[in-house]
Design an enzyme around this catalytic site. Structure first.
Site, PDB file in Angstrom:
ATOM      1  N   HIS A   1      20.562 -31.505  39.365  1.00 50.77           N
ATOM      2  CA  HIS A   1      20.634 -30.673  40.616  1.00 50.77           C
ATOM      3  C   HIS A   1      20.636 -31.548  41.774  1.00 50.77           C
ATOM      4  O   HIS A   1      19.648 -32.289  42.066  1.00 50.77           O
ATOM      5  CB  HIS A   1      19.724 -29.646  40.676  1.00 50.77           C
ATOM      6  CG  HIS A   1      19.776 -28.651  41.767  1.00 50.77           C
ATOM      7  ND1 HIS A   1      21.077 -28.126  42.211  1.00 50.77           N
ATOM      8  CD2 HIS A   1      18.969 -27.972  42.599  1.00 50.77           C
ATOM      9  CE1 HIS A   1      20.879 -27.277  43.019  1.00 50.77           C
ATOM     10  NE2 HIS A   1      19.619 -27.079  43.554  1.00 50.77           N
TER      11      HIS A   1
ATOM     12  N   SER B   1      22.010 -27.166  47.688  1.00 51.24           N
ATOM     13  CA  SER B   1      20.946 -26.185  47.416  1.00 51.24           C
ATOM     14  C   SER B   1      20.768 -25.127  48.241  1.00 51.24           C
ATOM     15  O   SER B   1      21.521 -24.476  49.060  1.00 51.24           O
ATOM     16  CB  SER B   1      19.843 -26.805  46.718  1.00 51.24           C
ATOM     17  OG  SER B   1      18.883 -25.724  45.887  1.00 51.24           O
TER      18      SER B   1
END
EC number: 3.1.1.117
Length: 518
Positions: free
Chosen positions: A464, A330
């Site tokens: 994620h 990320s």
């Protein structure tokens, strides 16, 4: 209610009192009754509309891995059974499996017991290194590279900038030209987006004890110190390869035996807690809070100092500074790809779900946004955090004027190894933007004749930053085997997505020719 109103109108004259047996002495007129009846009908009708709308909304549940909230989101906010709405950030919430946040504690990596040793070494350099990376294959004399013209050049819209054309219009025709072009691209990225990467400081010292590598840096009368931990060091004298891991968020990559991990607290070097973090961290303690570098560049500088320290302490750490990888997920994945681009001593770059500002291209994200897709673009990302230089703010509303995009950022890594991992279920990350950007970036490895050094893998079915080992584990191991463990392994020439992106044409966005530089 309608029938009651009609019967009342038919059998009773207007104004005549009506009473009930149960309530003697209390009466209402017919007009009052009709008024009450009509109001009741209106209220009930409104209530039915509200209940009907609520029922429709209740039936609208977002599918697994779909978006379920975030700033400006107007779609379903409730997930299907067996999933819950996880707020990834202020702008994007996603339905993931389970019933809510886990309370499980993270596992603490084990460290191979070794004798404690300490070494302090100092290096003082009288010359400064270039502000950007120079991939010396073959070695290039910086004096032979053309100077970078001032100005942005001609805007590029609905396609990506040509990697093989210098800013002055000349063509790249050799590996020596390519090395010069990389210097130019690095300079342009630093000038307009990333901020300036300072040269190697005048003094770097390092000491190692237990599993802690301590690093001290001095420049211009100021000094800072920071530490990293080296875990899972293989037994034996080595030297052994290692992977530098950005932060603790999303540290999910399974590192095989024989490879150490170096945990880097990048937030210590440059903070990333929002706009108020600008100019905060040890990098800015050394260079000043008004330095042009964004957090991504400051972190890359920190990675370079880790490599310096490993070069100084190889006998003590048992780590081979020529076989280093870097990873993060990320926001830290953005840091990993920028570090790989700006530090040429990194052998393998492993960004995971880095999205916009990482493996995604600004122009393609804007195109997605203009087509109604909820993807992070340049205008939003500068509001979220301080990853980029303040200089970038002047261009986010018209990225077509930039003389680069992130396919060229990735190209600074070529011919070194790059394996990009992306999540097809997260539209916010720019699933088309990363697919197109890296698909076009791959052409730079093609020109150099080293497609085996490039991988892009976009899969789904995972939350994620949760690494899908069943889908990408063999690919990751193949890259680590080949570029860090230096042994033959599986296929490393990878470009794939589990979803068809029929609306995007790679060749239309890269209409320039790919030369043969190998």
């Amino acid at each position: 209610m309608v029938a009651l109103g009609l019967a009342t109108r038919e059998h009773y004259p207007m104004g005549e009192s009506i009473s009930t047996d149960k309530e003697k002495g209390k009466s209402i007129t017919l007009s009052e009754l009709l008024s009450f009846t009509m109001v009741s009908q209106t209220v009930v009708s409104s209530l039915l509309v509200v209940l009907g709308a609520a029922g429709v909304r209740a039936q609208q549940r977002q599918s697994l891995w779909g978006q379920c909230g975030g700033s400006g989101w107007s779609g379903p906010t409730i997930c299907v059974d067996g999933a819950w709405c996880n707020p990834q950030n202020q702008w994007y919430h996603q339905c993931i499996p389970g019933s809510g946040p886990s309370t499980a504690q993270p596992q603490v990596p084990t460290t191979t017991a070794r004798p404690t040793t300490t070494l302090v070494t100092s290096v003082v350099s009288s010359t400064t290194s270039p502000s950007g990376p120079v991939v010396t294959n073959p070695p290039v004399n910086p004096g032979t590279c053309p100077s970078t013209p001032s100005g942005l050049g001609t805007p590029v819209a609905n396609q990506l900038n040509d990697p093989f054309t210098f800013h002055n219009g000349n063509k790249v025709t050799s590996k020596a030209d390519w090395a010069c072009r990389q210097r130019e691209i690095s300079e342009l990225l630093q000038r307009y987006e990333l901020g300036t990467l300072p040269p190697k400081p005048s003094s770097v010292t390092a000491s190692f004890s237990g599993s802690t590598l301590s690093i001290s840096v001095s420049e211009g009368g100021k000094s800072i110190s920071f530490t990293v931990s080296i875990n899972n060091r293989p037994s034996g004298a080595g030297p052994h390869p290692a992977i530098i891991n950005f932060g603790t968020f999303g540290a999910s990559l399974p590192v095989p035996a024989g490879v150490a991990t170096i945990n880097f607290n990048n937030d210590d070097i440059a903070q990333q807690q929002g706009g108020s973090s600008r100019g905060r961290g040890k990098f800015y303690d050394l260079y000043g809070s008004s330095h042009s570098a964004g957090a991504l560049t400051a972190w890359a500088w920190g990675v370079s100092r880790i490599v310096d320290a490993l070069e100084l302490t190889q006998a003590q750490t048992g780590i081979d500074p020529t076989r280093l990888g870097v990873t993060g997920c990320s926001r830290n994945g953005k840091g990993a790809i920028v570090a790989g681009a700006l530090e040429p001593r990194i052998a393998l770059t492993l960004p995971q779900e880095s999205g916009a500002g990482g493996s995604g291209c600004w122009r393609i994200a804007t195109w997605q946004k203009n087509n109604g897709q909820n993807v992070q673009d340049s205008t939003q990302i500068v509001q979220e955090n301080v990853w980029f230089s303040p200089n970038f703010n002047s261009y986010v509303n018209n990225v077509n004027q930039l003389p680069f995009d992130h396919h060229l950022l990735a190209g600074l890594i070529a011919p070194r190894a790059l394996y990009v991992m992306e999540n097809v279920d997260m539209e916010w990350l720019g699933k088309i933007s990363t697919y197109g950007c890296m698909g076009i970036a791959r052409k730079q490895w093609e020109a150099l004749g080293v497609l085996d050094n490039f991988g892009y893998s976009q899969v789904g079915g995972n939350s994620h930053c949760s690494f899908p080992s069943s889908q990408q584990g063999s690919e990751l191991n193949a890259f680590i085997d080949k570029f860090l463990l230096k042994r033959s392994g599986g296929n490393t020439n990878i470009f794939r997505s589990t979803q068809t992106h029929s609306s995007f044409n790679l060749n239309n966005w890269s209409p320039w020719a790919v030369p043969s530089l190998n």
